[in-house]
Design a protein around this motif. Sequence first.
Motif, short mmCIF file in Angstrom:
data_model
loop_
_atom_site.label_atom_id
_atom_site.label_comp_id
_atom_site.label_asym_id
_atom_site.label_seq_id
_atom_site.Cartn_x
_atom_site.Cartn_y
_atom_site.Cartn_z
N VAL A 116 0.84 -1.19 0.00
CA VAL A 116 0.00 0.00 0.00
C VAL A 116 0.88 1.24 0.00
O VAL A 116 1.84 1.34 0.77
N GLU A 117 0.53 2.20 -0.87
CA GLU A 117 1.25 3.48 -0.90
C GLU A 117 0.71 4.39 0.20
O GLU A 117 -0.50 4.46 0.43
N ILE A 118 1.62 5.09 0.86
CA ILE A 118 1.25 6.03 1.92
C ILE A 118 1.48 7.45 1.42
O ILE A 118 2.57 7.80 0.98
N LYS A 119 0.41 8.26 1.46
CA LYS A 119 0.49 9.66 1.05
C LYS A 119 -0.09 10.52 2.16
O LYS A 119 -1.01 10.10 2.86
N PRO A 120 0.40 11.73 2.29
CA PRO A 120 -0.23 12.65 3.26
C PRO A 120 -1.64 12.99 2.80
O PRO A 120 -1.91 13.10 1.61
#
Length: 129
Positions: free
Chosen positions: A56-60
């Motif tokens: 899973v990609e983590i973005k603000p």
Amino acid sequence: MNEKFGNVCYAGIDVDPELKYPKGAGRVAFSSQQSYITAISSRFVQLQIGDIDKRVEIKPYVLDDQMCDECNGMRCGGKFAPFFCGNVTCLQYYCKQCWAAMHSIPGRQNHKPLVKEGNDRPRAHMFRF
């Protein structure tokens, strides 16, 4: 997420209100800034739940209606800041003028602004001076 980054105070999956089906995105809130920075710095996390294994990609998360953190709307006629810098050296909202000024500083020229897009999803925005 709590085991990997620590201090999770909220986790939820975004669900389409009409279809009642997951949108493919979720949100996690941390109770400490260090946990937040550690999470977004990692960029990805491998989640394993039962027999499901997913990267899973983590973005603000980019909020709506935020004033520029640099000028508080003074350089942009009081308009909300369209850009958020998710780089851990910034983590601020910027109007167009302040983005240009602050990201001409050596070491910040390669930062990519995030802008709020439909369905609460940030996207990278190509910015040219």
